[in-house]
Design a protein around this motif. Structure first.
Motif, PDB file in Angstrom:
ATOM      1  N   GLN A 113     158.591 -64.272 -23.818  1.00 47.21           N
ATOM      2  CA  GLN A 113     157.297 -64.733 -23.328  1.00 47.21           C
ATOM      3  C   GLN A 113     156.877 -66.012 -24.030  1.00 47.21           C
ATOM      4  OE1 GLN A 113     153.923 -62.300 -24.215  1.00 47.21           O
ATOM      5  NE2 GLN A 113     154.369 -62.168 -26.391  1.00 47.21           N
ATOM      6  N   VAL A 114     155.912 -66.721 -23.414  1.00 51.53           N
ATOM      7  CA  VAL A 114     155.288 -67.866 -24.059  1.00 51.53           C
ATOM      8  C   VAL A 114     153.793 -67.594 -24.148  1.00 51.53           C
ATOM      9  CG1 VAL A 114     156.974 -69.626 -23.441  1.00 51.53           C
ATOM     10  CG2 VAL A 114     155.164 -69.084 -21.852  1.00 51.53           C
ATOM     11  N   VAL A 115     153.175 -68.157 -25.179  1.00 52.41           N
ATOM     12  CA  VAL A 115     151.750 -67.975 -25.413  1.00 52.41           C
ATOM     13  C   VAL A 115     151.100 -69.351 -25.412  1.00 52.41           C
ATOM     14  CG1 VAL A 115     150.017 -67.110 -27.031  1.00 52.41           C
ATOM     15  CG2 VAL A 115     152.201 -65.936 -26.809  1.00 52.41           C
ATOM     16  N   CYS A 116     149.979 -69.474 -24.719  1.00 47.58           N
ATOM     17  CA  CYS A 116     149.252 -70.733 -24.659  1.00 47.58           C
ATOM     18  C   CYS A 116     148.643 -71.022 -26.025  1.00 47.58           C
ATOM     19  CB  CYS A 116     148.165 -70.659 -23.594  1.00 47.58           C
ATOM     20  SG  CYS A 116     147.190 -72.168 -23.486  1.00 47.58           S
ATOM     21  N   MET A 117     148.876 -72.221 -26.537  1.00 49.02           N
ATOM     22  CA  MET A 117     148.368 -72.594 -27.851  1.00 49.02           C
ATOM     23  C   MET A 117     146.901 -73.027 -27.790  1.00 49.02           C
ATOM     24  SD  MET A 117     151.739 -74.552 -29.282  1.00 49.02           S
ATOM     25  CE  MET A 117     151.126 -74.862 -30.924  1.00 49.02           C
ATOM     26  N   ILE A 118     146.351 -73.147 -26.595  1.00 47.55           N
ATOM     27  CA  ILE A 118     144.952 -73.530 -26.440  1.00 47.55           C
ATOM     28  C   ILE A 118     144.062 -72.291 -26.459  1.00 47.55           C
ATOM     29  CG2 ILE A 118     143.252 -74.603 -24.922  1.00 47.55           C
ATOM     30  CD1 ILE A 118     145.565 -76.354 -23.864  1.00 47.55           C
ATOM     31  N   CYS A 119     144.380 -71.320 -25.580  1.00 44.82           N
ATOM     32  CA  CYS A 119     143.513 -70.152 -25.440  1.00 44.82           C
ATOM     33  C   CYS A 119     144.117 -68.872 -26.012  1.00 44.82           C
ATOM     34  CB  CYS A 119     143.156 -69.929 -23.975  1.00 44.82           C
ATOM     35  SG  CYS A 119     144.559 -69.526 -22.919  1.00 44.82           S
ATOM     36  N   GLY A 120     145.416 -68.878 -26.303  1.00 48.44           N
ATOM     37  CA  GLY A 120     146.046 -67.704 -26.886  1.00 48.44           C
ATOM     38  C   GLY A 120     146.538 -66.688 -25.872  1.00 48.44           C
TER      39      GLY A 120
ATOM     40  N   PRO B 157     151.888 -80.839 -18.562  1.00 43.15           N
ATOM     41  CA  PRO B 157     152.763 -80.493 -19.683  1.00 43.15           C
ATOM     42  C   PRO B 157     152.901 -81.610 -20.720  1.00 43.15           C
ATOM     43  CG  PRO B 157     153.732 -79.741 -17.654  1.00 43.15           C
ATOM     44  CD  PRO B 157     152.526 -80.547 -17.273  1.00 43.15           C
ATOM     45  N   ARG B 158     152.931 -82.851 -20.266  1.00 44.39           N
ATOM     46  CA  ARG B 158     153.064 -83.983 -21.198  1.00 44.39           C
ATOM     47  C   ARG B 158     151.859 -84.049 -22.143  1.00 44.39           C
ATOM     48  NH1 ARG B 158     154.592 -89.503 -18.650  1.00 44.39           N
ATOM     49  NH2 ARG B 158     156.659 -88.654 -18.984  1.00 44.39           N
ATOM     50  N   GLU B 159     150.646 -83.829 -21.599  1.00 49.48           N
ATOM     51  CA  GLU B 159     149.441 -83.847 -22.433  1.00 49.48           C
ATOM     52  C   GLU B 159     149.467 -82.698 -23.444  1.00 49.48           C
ATOM     53  OE1 GLU B 159     146.441 -83.404 -19.488  1.00 49.48           O
ATOM     54  OE2 GLU B 159     146.644 -85.448 -18.750  1.00 49.48           O
ATOM     55  N   TYR B 160     149.928 -81.540 -22.997  1.00 49.54           N
ATOM     56  CA  TYR B 160     150.015 -80.358 -23.855  1.00 49.54           C
ATOM     57  C   TYR B 160     150.986 -80.616 -25.007  1.00 49.54           C
ATOM     58  CZ  TYR B 160     150.702 -75.377 -25.004  1.00 49.54           C
ATOM     59  OH  TYR B 160     150.786 -74.168 -25.628  1.00 49.54           O
ATOM     60  N   ARG B 161     152.140 -81.188 -24.683  1.00 50.71           N
ATOM     61  CA  ARG B 161     153.131 -81.502 -25.720  1.00 50.71           C
ATOM     62  C   ARG B 161     152.550 -82.491 -26.734  1.00 50.71           C
ATOM     63  NH1 ARG B 161     158.329 -79.979 -24.524  1.00 50.71           N
ATOM     64  NH2 ARG B 161     158.752 -79.463 -22.362  1.00 50.71           N
ATOM     65  N   LYS B 162     151.839 -83.497 -26.235  1.00 50.53           N
ATOM     66  CA  LYS B 162     151.269 -84.518 -27.108  1.00 50.53           C
ATOM     67  C   LYS B 162     150.183 -83.922 -28.007  1.00 50.53           C
ATOM     68  CE  LYS B 162     149.293 -89.140 -26.952  1.00 50.53           C
ATOM     69  NZ  LYS B 162     148.832 -90.229 -26.095  1.00 50.53           N
ATOM     70  N   GLN B 163     149.342 -83.049 -27.428  1.00 53.57           N
ATOM     71  CA  GLN B 163     148.242 -82.461 -28.191  1.00 53.57           C
ATOM     72  C   GLN B 163     148.734 -81.632 -29.374  1.00 53.57           C
ATOM     73  OE1 GLN B 163     145.430 -80.285 -25.833  1.00 53.57           O
ATOM     74  NE2 GLN B 163     144.391 -79.435 -27.594  1.00 53.57           N
ATOM     75  N   PHE B 164     149.839 -80.906 -29.193  1.00 56.81           N
ATOM     76  CA  PHE B 164     150.325 -80.011 -30.244  1.00 56.81           C
ATOM     77  C   PHE B 164     151.636 -80.481 -30.877  1.00 56.81           C
ATOM     78  CE2 PHE B 164     147.692 -77.286 -27.504  1.00 56.81           C
ATOM     79  CZ  PHE B 164     146.731 -76.954 -28.433  1.00 56.81           C
ATOM     80  N   ASN B 165     152.033 -81.718 -30.618  1.00 56.06           N
ATOM     81  CA  ASN B 165     153.264 -82.302 -31.173  1.00 56.06           C
ATOM     82  C   ASN B 165     154.479 -81.422 -30.899  1.00 56.06           C
ATOM     83  OD1 ASN B 165     151.933 -84.571 -32.247  1.00 56.06           O
ATOM     84  ND2 ASN B 165     151.308 -83.374 -34.025  1.00 56.06           N
ATOM     85  N   ILE B 166     154.620 -80.996 -29.657  1.00 56.19           N
ATOM     86  CA  ILE B 166     155.763 -80.177 -29.247  1.00 56.19           C
ATOM     87  C   ILE B 166     156.880 -81.127 -28.843  1.00 56.19           C
ATOM     88  CG2 ILE B 166     156.593 -78.452 -27.604  1.00 56.19           C
ATOM     89  CD1 ILE B 166     153.651 -77.533 -27.346  1.00 56.19           C
ATOM     90  N   PRO B 167     158.072 -80.995 -29.418  1.00 58.66           N
ATOM     91  CA  PRO B 167     159.167 -81.899 -29.067  1.00 58.66           C
ATOM     92  C   PRO B 167     159.601 -81.714 -27.613  1.00 58.66           C
ATOM     93  CG  PRO B 167     159.940 -80.137 -30.502  1.00 58.66           C
ATOM     94  CD  PRO B 167     158.458 -80.005 -30.417  1.00 58.66           C
TER      95      PRO B 167
ATOM     96  N   PRO C 116     145.777 -75.640 -32.890  1.00 59.54           N
ATOM     97  CA  PRO C 116     146.360 -74.586 -32.060  1.00 59.54           C
ATOM     98  C   PRO C 116     145.860 -73.204 -32.466  1.00 59.54           C
ATOM     99  CG  PRO C 116     147.971 -75.398 -33.633  1.00 59.54           C
ATOM    100  CD  PRO C 116     146.749 -76.261 -33.775  1.00 59.54           C
ATOM    101  N   VAL C 117     145.773 -72.325 -31.486  1.00 62.30           N
ATOM    102  CA  VAL C 117     145.351 -70.953 -31.726  1.00 62.30           C
ATOM    103  C   VAL C 117     146.478 -70.166 -32.380  1.00 62.30           C
ATOM    104  CG1 VAL C 117     144.639 -68.834 -30.559  1.00 62.30           C
ATOM    105  CG2 VAL C 117     143.745 -71.016 -29.806  1.00 62.30           C
ATOM    106  N   ILE C 118     147.710 -70.553 -32.080  1.00 62.08           N
ATOM    107  CA  ILE C 118     148.894 -69.836 -32.541  1.00 62.08           C
ATOM    108  C   ILE C 118     149.931 -70.861 -32.987  1.00 62.08           C
ATOM    109  CG2 ILE C 118     149.913 -69.710 -30.247  1.00 62.08           C
ATOM    110  CD1 ILE C 118     150.803 -66.862 -30.914  1.00 62.08           C
ATOM    111  N   SER C 119     150.821 -70.476 -33.873  1.00 64.35           N
ATOM    112  CA  SER C 119     151.838 -71.415 -34.358  1.00 64.35           C
ATOM    113  C   SER C 119     152.879 -71.685 -33.275  1.00 64.35           C
ATOM    114  CB  SER C 119     152.525 -70.857 -35.604  1.00 64.35           C
ATOM    115  OG  SER C 119     153.357 -69.768 -35.257  1.00 64.35           O
ATOM    116  N   LEU C 120     153.567 -72.805 -33.428  1.00 72.06           N
ATOM    117  CA  LEU C 120     154.585 -73.210 -32.460  1.00 72.06           C
ATOM    118  C   LEU C 120     155.692 -72.173 -32.365  1.00 72.06           C
ATOM    119  CD1 LEU C 120     155.482 -75.556 -30.607  1.00 72.06           C
ATOM    120  CD2 LEU C 120     156.763 -76.457 -32.531  1.00 72.06           C
ATOM    121  N   LYS C 121     156.098 -71.622 -33.492  1.00 75.07           N
ATOM    122  CA  LYS C 121     157.173 -70.631 -33.509  1.00 75.07           C
ATOM    123  C   LYS C 121     156.768 -69.358 -32.777  1.00 75.07           C
ATOM    124  CE  LYS C 121     160.459 -68.436 -36.632  1.00 75.07           C
ATOM    125  NZ  LYS C 121     160.906 -68.308 -38.012  1.00 75.07           N
ATOM    126  N   LYS C 122     155.535 -68.921 -32.968  1.00 75.67           N
ATOM    127  CA  LYS C 122     155.059 -67.708 -32.305  1.00 75.67           C
ATOM    128  C   LYS C 122     154.761 -67.941 -30.828  1.00 75.67           C
ATOM    129  CE  LYS C 122     153.051 -65.480 -36.363  1.00 75.67           C
ATOM    130  NZ  LYS C 122     151.810 -64.989 -36.966  1.00 75.67           N
TER     131      LYS C 122
END
Length: 166
Positions: free
Chosen positions: A69-76, A95-105, A57-63
Motif C-alpha cells: 500500500q501507499v499512504v498520502c504524506m499530506i493527509c495520512g 504528482p510532480r508537485e507532490y514529489r517536489k513538496q516532499f523531495n521524493i526522487p 509530511p504526516v508520515i515518513s517517506l519510508k512508511k
C-alpha cells in the motif's frame, strides 16, 4: 466550555472510528482536527491548530511507500495502491508537485511495489513489451523512408504552369 468541546470531540471521533478502521496516528490526527474545528466553529482561537497546508509530511517517506500500500504524506490516508487519483481528487495536486513538496526522487514510484510488479508481470504475459518494440521498429523504418523519399519525388520548376481543377 472546554469539557463540552472534549465531549463532543470524543463522541464524533468515536462514532467515526466505529465505522472505519483507523491507526493510532490517524486517530490522534482525527481528534486534533475535530477539536480544532469545533473550537473554530465556536469562535474561540485554536490552542495548537496543526496547519493542514504545511510542508511537513504526516508520515515518513519510508512508511509512506510500502510493498502492499501507499499512504498520502499530506493527509495520512492509506490503503491505496496508487496515489495519482487521490492527489488529483482530494488535494487537487499533480504528482510532480507532490514529489517536489516532499523531495521524493523521480525513481520512487507513487504506487505500491506489489501493485507495480503485478502490472509489470501482466504486461509481460500479454507480450506488450514485444508489441511496443515492433511498433517502434515500424516507426523508425517509416522515418527512414521519409528521409530518403524527398530525393525521389520530382520537383516542378518555379515557372511551370499549374493544372486547372475541374
Amino acid at each position: 466550555m472546554a469539557s463540552t468541546l472534549l465531549e463532543l470531540t470524543a463522541g464524533i471521533v468515536s462514532s467515526h472510528a466505529a465505522m472505519s478502521e483507523l491507526s493510532t496516528e490517524e486517530l490522534v490526527q482525527e481528534i486534533q482536527k475535530v477539536y480544532t474545528t469545533l473550537q473554530q466553529l465556536e469562535g474561540g482561537a485554536p490552542e495548537a491548530a496543526p496547519a493542514e497546508e504545511t510542508k511537513a509530511p504526516v508520515i515518513s517517506l519510508k512508511k509512506a511507500f510500502q510493498a502492499d500500500q501507499v499512504v498520502c504524506m499530506i493527509c495520512g490516508k492509506g490503503g491505496m495502491k496508487t496515489l495519482t487519483r487521490h492527489l488529483a481528487q482530494v488535494h487537487d495536486m499533480k504528482p510532480r508537485e507532490y514529489r517536489k513538496q516532499f523531495n521524493i526522487p523521480s525513481s520512487q514510484a507513487l504506487t505500491a511495489r506489489k501493485f507495480s510488479e503485478a502490472r509489470k508481470k501482466m504486461a509481460q504475459e500479454r507480450g506488450l513489451a514485444d508489441n511496443l518494440a515492433k511498433a517502434r521498429a515500424v516507426r523508425a523504418a517509416k522515418i527512414q523512408e521519409k528521409k530518403g523519399a524527398p530525393a525521389e519525388k520530382p520537383v516542378k520548376p518555379k515557372g511551370a504552369p499549374r493544372k486547372k481543377k475541374a
